[in-house]
Design an enzyme around this catalytic site. Sequence first.
Site, PDB file in Angstrom:
ATOM      1  CG  ASP A  25      28.607 -51.966 -18.531  1.00  0.00           C
ATOM      2  OD1 ASP A  25      27.444 -51.617 -18.769  1.00  0.00           O
ATOM      3  OD2 ASP A  25      29.511 -51.179 -18.164  1.00  0.00           O
ATOM      4  CB  THR A  26      31.049 -57.387 -18.913  1.00  0.00           C
ATOM      5  OG1 THR A  26      31.325 -57.148 -17.533  1.00  0.00           O
ATOM      6  CG2 THR A  26      31.497 -56.181 -19.728  1.00  0.00           C
ATOM      7  NE  ARG A  27      25.860 -60.119 -12.918  1.00  0.00           N
ATOM      8  CZ  ARG A  27      26.611 -60.181 -11.814  1.00  0.00           C
ATOM      9  NH1 ARG A  27      27.223 -61.300 -11.521  1.00  0.00           N
ATOM     10  NH2 ARG A  27      26.752 -59.134 -11.043  1.00  0.00           N
ATOM     11  N   GLY A  55      22.929 -49.012  -2.624  1.00  0.00           N
ATOM     12  CA  GLY A  55      23.296 -48.489  -1.313  1.00  0.00           C
ATOM     13  C   GLY A  55      23.995 -49.484  -0.427  1.00  0.00           C
ATOM     14  CD  GLU A  89      34.527 -55.979  -6.991  1.00  0.00           C
ATOM     15  OE1 GLU A  89      33.587 -56.720  -6.705  1.00  0.00           O
ATOM     16  OE2 GLU A  89      34.987 -55.870  -8.136  1.00  0.00           O
TER      17      GLU A  89
END
Length: 977
Positions: A25-27, A55, A89
Amino acid sequence: MASSSNSSVQKSFKYDVFLSFRGEDTRKNFVDHLYHALKDKGIYTYKDDEKIQKGKRISDDLLQSIEDSKFHIIVFSKNYASSSWCLEELVKIMECEKMSEHTAYPVFYDVEPTEVRKQSGAIGEAFSKHEKEEAAGKWREVLKEASDLAGWVLKNTLDGHEAKFINKIVQQISLELRSINFGFDEKLVGMETRVKDVVSALEPGTDEVRMIGIKGMGGAGKTTTARAVFDHLSADFEAKIFVENVREVSKTSMFGLKKLQQQVLSNVLNEQVTLDSVDDGKNMMKKSMCGKKVLLVLDDVDHIEQLKALAGEPKWFKPGSRILITTRDEQVLVAHRVNVISDIVLLSKLEAISLFSRYAFGRENPLQGYEKLSIKVVRYAAGLPLTVEVLGSFLCGKDMFEWKDAIERLKNIPLKETLEKLELSYISLEDDYKEIFLDIACILKGESKEDAIRILESCGFHARNGLKVLEQRSLITISKDEVLGMHDHIEEMGKNIVRRSREPNEHSRLWIDEEIETILANDMGTEATRCLKLNKSRGNARIVMKGLGKMKKLRYLEVLKKLKFLSLEETKLTTFDFRITPNLETLSLNHCPNLVELCMPASCQKLNYLYISNSKLRSFDLGLTPNLETLSLKKAYYLEELYMPCQKLKHLNISHSKLRTFDLGLTPNLETLSLKKCAHFEELHVSVACPYLETLSLLNCAHFVELHVFAACPNLKTLYLSNSRLRSLDLELIPNLESLDLANCNELVEINAPVGCLKRVGYLNLSGCLRFTDFVFRDRSEQSQVSRSSAILNLDGESLDFCPWHPNSNLPKWRFSCYYEEYLPSSVGNIEKLVSFGLCACTDFKKFSDMICSLRCLKKLSLKGDIPEFPKDLGQLECLEELFLLSIEIKHLPDSVCMLKHLKYLNLHFCLLLEKLPEDLGRLECLEYLDITDTGIRHLPQSMFGLKGLLIAAPPELLELYDFPSEIETTTSSTIW
């Protein structure tokens, strides 16, 4: 692989910031820009650049990096919740967030906080793939927790501009890191809090030009604070200049201001600048200062011309620039229209002890055995850092005997270094303001502001402006109770000026009892004396008065003829003869419990103000006192008769007396009258118009029964009648009341209040009357503070067995606890309707219903208690949005409730006998909440099921009977409001 910026590393953390984001999305856009902005700011940032393999489990190194980061920025995007890696995370981040040393900030990039909180919308779709996974519950919980943290929503911030949005985030992180890293000199005790307050007022990170001022007395730490702020913020600016001693430099020569302009311009332009004149400097600053974002500190400014020359207008500077000004004179800041003016905060007792110890002992606390002596020194310093530092340095290394000697010396000989610093503020005053300052320092400290103004004006001073100037220059303080105050060292400085190199009998002001008594007893008075204040006479009062009288034959007789102000408080005086003070304008005989007689001449032409308290006067004849404006006879416990045809009298206080009646016709110019706690007082007559009367207080006049208002009182704003035996009150001739206190008037049964006569009332107390156990009326706010006109009424009733004033009445007997507030541009008569309904317990529920339904602009209505019936014409309350009805007696809800087209909340909780709702309830198109818990309702009208966005609180057995459409939510929990 992980990439990181290359700035300074935190002591406790490996990284300043950890970025959590969904790569696809945002990298390559938002996160990449954010990362580089953080890096350019020197913020050490962890961004995981490794592509996530399907995975693959999150690595231990990544989890460790989260622990090793001070801040965590979570970029929520549409596919964030689709990644178990991101969710793991987030679990780790929220674990760290619960530790005090970590802080997490959510960034809602292209999703709403509510989508993250409820896993709805795009987030819900992304999360759906994890529904069957074992960790799904844990992930849901951390998503909810993270969404509740303070953060940023892109679309709601800076009109959605990403670049500005990123800059805002970076500025916030930078500011927080700076506050963590910035270390103050160990001798700058308490500086961290003070710097944060100033930095907050400067609002770093915004694009506007902001000027703020720090004001305070000399030696209070203004320059030290400004220097600490300057050091703290300077890294964020393209140019930074600290201009010291503006007052001193600008006055040392005619070129002083030009020299300061050259200093500022040379620093900003990085080249030596030479100017022809101050005007030349202004023109060059207008052209040059707008090219760089500047941090400019102007220290110790004392004249507006200095600011005009060095920081004339905000448009001189580039957006984002900050100008910090320190001064002793608030008016300089006001005249220059700075954004914020902050008072310098003096040291607390603990801060002063710590600062003193560092100078005296080189440690944070006093050495053993020196604790009590240190406290004495700190008490003398009274929070002034300069005095603390000077005395700490002076006493460093000295033994205990030298300490005690130094402390004893301070009682009589003030600290020279402190007085010289403080006296600069006095020297800069105009001559008449100097006189006012000395009067306050020696005589008037502790007096009320209004009393001080009257005294000073009687001496020919322009007192209101004078007090304002002294307050702005931090030479005096005025408390919330309007009492004059002054820092101990400033008082000491003022008294030192008066006493400097002169014998006591030559002082312009006398305030020390022993000196006054010696002078009076020995006929030592001189023409120098202008003010005299005798607090507690320890000698024979007759000798004191004899000394005053004997001065008729000596030179001091001229002094008494000139004497305008005399205070003889807390003496054993039995009589006072006005003939020895023919020009007296102000006399204070407060706390004279032996005073039984005043000897008045045929005329006291100049007497303006007379204060007597705690006396034994039984009668008082003012004779001919044509200019008397204030007469205070507080605590006149023995006073039975008062003769006072005073045409100019404005303020009269006769509290605690034995007077029975009073006629305002004797004092037509009266502005304030206090008869509080006059236990024998019965009647007050307003027989003539009182155009100036503003305040009338008859608090706790237990036998007061009649207020005869036969003439208009157009300016009467405050009327206090609590704890009286008043039976009725007519307010028709008092149209501008602002405060009305009728608390505990339990015999009051009627108030005549025509619509409009209470239009200005902001305080009304009827608590303790027979009708109201409590009556709270909230002060009106300005209309601009609310979106539209509105009012709120809460009534909680209880039934009584009988009404003591109408024992034979068949009407129900009720008392209410009432809370009413309104936000109306002008009166619509609501408050008049509430108080005119009647104040005895007899309640005609038809009239009660009509009164409630006639209230205008009512937005919220709450009726509680065992009221036998609800108002039938509720539909008249067109503005009603919230309705709370609670009664265990009510069986039916009036159909008129369906006419409330703006109603949002309807709470019928605990109406145990209520069996059904009106069939047309579905007409309430705005209804958002309906509470029918703990009622007898077993059926819901079909019309309700077409309402959208409705939350119904009801028993589970009722809810189970229906299949509700998706637009309606249900709960079994009641919300009490």
